[in-house]
Design a protein around this motif. Structure first.
Motif, PDB file in Angstrom:
ATOM      1  N   THR A 170      44.697  40.729  14.263  1.00 32.53           N
ATOM      2  CA  THR A 170      44.880  40.613  12.467  1.00 32.53           C
ATOM      3  C   THR A 170      45.420  41.938  11.664  1.00 32.53           C
ATOM      4  O   THR A 170      45.316  42.002  10.232  1.00 32.53           O
ATOM      5  CB  THR A 170      43.338  40.609  11.593  1.00 32.53           C
ATOM      6  OG1 THR A 170      42.495  41.451  12.513  1.00 32.53           O
ATOM      7  CG2 THR A 170      42.264  39.518  12.750  1.00 32.53           C
ATOM      8  N   ARG A 185      45.633  36.378  10.056  1.00 34.81           N
ATOM      9  CA  ARG A 185      44.106  36.282   9.440  1.00 34.81           C
ATOM     10  C   ARG A 185      42.963  36.380  10.505  1.00 34.81           C
ATOM     11  O   ARG A 185      42.643  35.173  11.124  1.00 34.81           O
ATOM     12  CB  ARG A 185      43.970  35.676   8.308  1.00 34.81           C
ATOM     13  CG  ARG A 185      44.991  35.678   7.214  1.00 34.81           C
ATOM     14  CD  ARG A 185      45.001  34.887   5.242  1.00 34.81           C
ATOM     15  NE  ARG A 185      46.313  35.524   5.280  1.00 34.81           N
ATOM     16  CZ  ARG A 185      45.771  34.867   3.501  1.00 34.81           C
ATOM     17  NH1 ARG A 185      45.443  34.637   3.319  1.00 34.81           N
ATOM     18  NH2 ARG A 185      47.467  35.256   3.456  1.00 34.81           N
ATOM     19  N   GLU A 189      42.119  31.559  12.598  1.00 40.64           N
ATOM     20  CA  GLU A 189      43.152  31.228  12.360  1.00 40.64           C
ATOM     21  C   GLU A 189      43.907  32.249  13.442  1.00 40.64           C
ATOM     22  O   GLU A 189      44.823  32.149  14.775  1.00 40.64           O
ATOM     23  CB  GLU A 189      44.343  32.459  11.571  1.00 40.64           C
ATOM     24  CG  GLU A 189      46.161  31.866  11.494  1.00 40.64           C
ATOM     25  CD  GLU A 189      46.436  32.620   9.830  1.00 40.64           C
ATOM     26  OE1 GLU A 189      46.242  32.158   9.047  1.00 40.64           O
ATOM     27  OE2 GLU A 189      47.136  33.865   9.915  1.00 40.64           O
ATOM     28  N   ILE A 383      53.182  31.040  10.626  1.00 36.69           N
ATOM     29  CA  ILE A 383      51.390  32.036  10.480  1.00 36.69           C
ATOM     30  C   ILE A 383      52.288  33.739   9.890  1.00 36.69           C
ATOM     31  O   ILE A 383      52.513  34.386   8.694  1.00 36.69           O
ATOM     32  CB  ILE A 383      51.055  32.168  11.103  1.00 36.69           C
ATOM     33  CG1 ILE A 383      49.863  31.301  11.364  1.00 36.69           C
ATOM     34  CG2 ILE A 383      49.912  33.690  11.160  1.00 36.69           C
ATOM     35  CD1 ILE A 383      48.802  30.998  12.808  1.00 36.69           C
ATOM     36  N   GLN A 400      43.613  30.348   1.782  1.00 37.00           N
ATOM     37  CA  GLN A 400      42.586  29.558   2.339  1.00 37.00           C
ATOM     38  C   GLN A 400      41.273  29.898   1.905  1.00 37.00           C
ATOM     39  O   GLN A 400      41.457  31.645   1.611  1.00 37.00           O
ATOM     40  CB  GLN A 400      42.912  29.987   3.566  1.00 37.00           C
ATOM     41  CG  GLN A 400      44.643  28.929   4.010  1.00 37.00           C
ATOM     42  CD  GLN A 400      45.384  30.315   5.347  1.00 37.00           C
ATOM     43  OE1 GLN A 400      46.003  31.167   5.506  1.00 37.00           O
ATOM     44  NE2 GLN A 400      44.460  29.730   6.519  1.00 37.00           N
ATOM     45  N   GLU A 402      37.795  30.247   3.617  1.00 34.91           N
ATOM     46  CA  GLU A 402      36.599  31.313   4.294  1.00 34.91           C
ATOM     47  C   GLU A 402      37.241  30.564   6.290  1.00 34.91           C
ATOM     48  O   GLU A 402      36.969  31.394   6.420  1.00 34.91           O
ATOM     49  CB  GLU A 402      35.171  31.719   3.932  1.00 34.91           C
ATOM     50  CG  GLU A 402      34.618  32.392   2.633  1.00 34.91           C
ATOM     51  CD  GLU A 402      35.246  33.636   3.425  1.00 34.91           C
ATOM     52  OE1 GLU A 402      35.259  34.054   4.392  1.00 34.91           O
ATOM     53  OE2 GLU A 402      35.605  34.385   2.348  1.00 34.91           O
ATOM     54  N   ASP A 403      36.764  29.537   5.604  1.00 33.35           N
ATOM     55  CA  ASP A 403      37.113  28.380   6.943  1.00 33.35           C
ATOM     56  C   ASP A 403      38.380  28.121   7.455  1.00 33.35           C
ATOM     57  O   ASP A 403      39.045  27.639   8.026  1.00 33.35           O
ATOM     58  CB  ASP A 403      36.145  27.054   6.544  1.00 33.35           C
ATOM     59  CG  ASP A 403      34.942  27.486   6.586  1.00 33.35           C
ATOM     60  OD1 ASP A 403      34.049  28.158   6.182  1.00 33.35           O
ATOM     61  OD2 ASP A 403      34.696  25.962   5.717  1.00 33.35           O
ATOM     62  N   GLY A 404      39.390  29.098   6.612  1.00 34.50           N
ATOM     63  CA  GLY A 404      40.968  29.105   6.871  1.00 34.50           C
ATOM     64  C   GLY A 404      41.522  27.556   6.437  1.00 34.50           C
ATOM     65  O   GLY A 404      42.869  27.580   6.373  1.00 34.50           O
TER      66      GLY A 404
END
Length: 467
Positions: A170, A185, A189, A383, A400, A402-404
């Motif tokens: 990250t 992230r 991810e 990405i 995005q 919190e769940d991407g």
């Protein structure tokens, strides 16, 4: 002499790999180098027609797709375009079996160089057996390759030391010595990339090729990725030569794609210049129903004109769009199913922006026309490309949750930010500067510019040294 050189090229079985290798073949052929471009029968058939003046320099070598015993590939599947992501492991396994006809081809033809993609690591041993030097041709960005790191940090103890967990991905790696946000992230991810690339076998493949090749040629330019190219050469401890953008050599053709596309281009011709957003996520990222709905509602909320090339998963229903979407956007936008003539669309004066996955090939096609970019990275190197383009001031990235996941509100906000805000105007200026620079250093009358000339000289010098 250059005309005596013979290069065998081995791309991976994805259109995002095949097409750049085809363009490299054309560039090398223009410089008088004989090229054998090797793939499977169906994939060779998918390539554009060879320019007549180069046909004597390029041999398109088509091997039958090997049958994978115990695999579950759909009938006729020979590229990532033909499958869902969960089948790609089987595709790679079947593709690896090309090593047998490839070995026989090398024995018969004895090329001076073998140019390999980042996945066919089996080509290395074959090249060693016949004492033929190898170059790696990377169709992904230098930023992505720098993030992945040197071979010794992709597997084993080196990986454990530098990247002990998904969380360690990250932030930029320690060898990046300049400001950069190129990293993954947290959450899904980070986990997905860690276990796909570093723990899923890809890192081992790529590492073997990068460790064994003499030089890395990369589809990039110093004008965009100068600092990453320098770091990449340093961590690999070998030459890294950008070959330019390798823009499609044939500018958009006549509109001979059928009646429906003729209607679409007629609609585009009626729109204001630089007003329409092209929406396309390529052939590999097949969207789910939930993703399609969020994009659709985001387009609706943005109130911007759009042209959407929609490719969905094979098991999704044809009525995948929200029921009210077509009516609510009538006259303002069009949805086209399946394959689209993307280069010709992007060349239309009405197109001003592009909502896409940040694939490197799609970025290059957009760069040619200085479009404002709105990026929604889905998988793999997308990405890192997205972070790079934002860092360079060339794109807006959709936020995005919190769940991407990408939400309709975030998509609408990013679209308007890129297309009608002051920040968007600045992105437009940056894009125009980048396009102008690219046009100079990749001029097609100069064999794609000085970059490809430098690479050709390296190949010639390498053979002279061996002799």
């Amino acid at each position: 002499m250059a005309k005596d050189l013979h290069v065998a090229l081995v791309p991976y079985a994805g259109l995002g790999h095949l097409v750049p290798f085809f363009h490299l073949s054309l560039a090398l052929a223009k410089a008088g180098i004989r090229v054998s471009l090797i793939s499977t029968t169906r994939n060779i058939q998918r390539l554009p027609k060879l320019p007549s003046e180069l046909s004597t320099f390029i041999n398109l070598v088509a091997f039958p797709m090997p049958v994978l015993v115990g695999g579950s590939l759909p009938e006729g599947a020979e590229a990532t375009f033909d499958i869902s992501l969960d089948k790609e492991k089987d595709l790679r396994a079947a593709y690896d079996l090309l090593c047998h006809p490839f070995k026989q081809f090398i024995a018969n033809e004895s090329p001076n160089w073998i140019g390999v993609d980042i996945f066919p690591n089996w080509a290395i041993e074959i090249a060693d057996n016949f004492h033929i030097p190898v170059f790696c041709f990377s169709v992904i960005s230098a930023a992505t390759m720098v993030f992945n790191g040197p071979p010794e940090c992709m597997t084993g103890d080196g990986l454990k030391k530098v990247r002990p967990s998904p969380e360690s991905l990250t932030s930029p790696p320690p060898w990046v010595n300049f400001p950069s946000s190129v990293a993954v992230r947290r959450g899904p991810e980070a986990n997905a990339y860690y276990y796909l690339f570093f723990n899923g076998g890809m890192g081992e493949r790529v590492g073997k090729i990068l460790k064994s090749c003499k030089v890395v040629a990369i589809r990039s330019c110093k004008e965009i990725e100068g600092e990453y190219l320098e770091v990449l050469s340093k961590i690999l401890q070998k030459p890294v030569i950008p070959v330019g953008w390798l823009f499609p050599p044939n500018q958009p053709r006549g509109r001979d794609y059928g009646e429906e596309w003729l209607k679409t281009f007629n609609w585009l011709d009626q729109q204001k210049p630089k007003s329409v957003v092209f929406v396309g996520f390529g052939s590999t990222c097949k969207l789910s129903k939930d993703q399609v709905h969020e994009i659709a509602y985001g387009l609706e909320l943005s109130n911007l004109p759009f042209l959407w090339s929609l490719i969905i998963k094979p098991d999704e229903q044809e009525d995948i769009l929200p029921p009210s979407f077509i009516n609510n956007t009538a006259g303002r936008g069009l949805v086209c199913r399946g394959w689209a003539p993307q280069v010709e669309i992007l060349a239309n004066p009405a197109i001003g922006g592009s909502l896409f996955h940040a694939g490197w090939g799609s970025f290059i096609e957009n760069l040619l026309y200085a479009h404002r970019l709105i990026v929604m990275p889905m998988v793999y190197d997308q990405i890192f490309n997205a972070r790079l383009l934002v860092d360079k001031g060339l794109a807006v990235q959709v936020e995005q949750n919190e769940d991407g996941l990408f939400t309709r509100h975030a998509i609408a906000v990013s679209l308007r930010q890129a297309m009608v805000s002051e920040e968007g105007n600045q992105i437009g200026l940056k894009a125009a500067e980048a396009a102008a620079a690219a046009a100079v250093v990749n001029h097609p009358t100069l064999h794609q510019g000085h970059y490809i000339i430098e690479f050709v000289q390296y190949l010639k010098n390498g053979i002279a040294t061996q002799n």
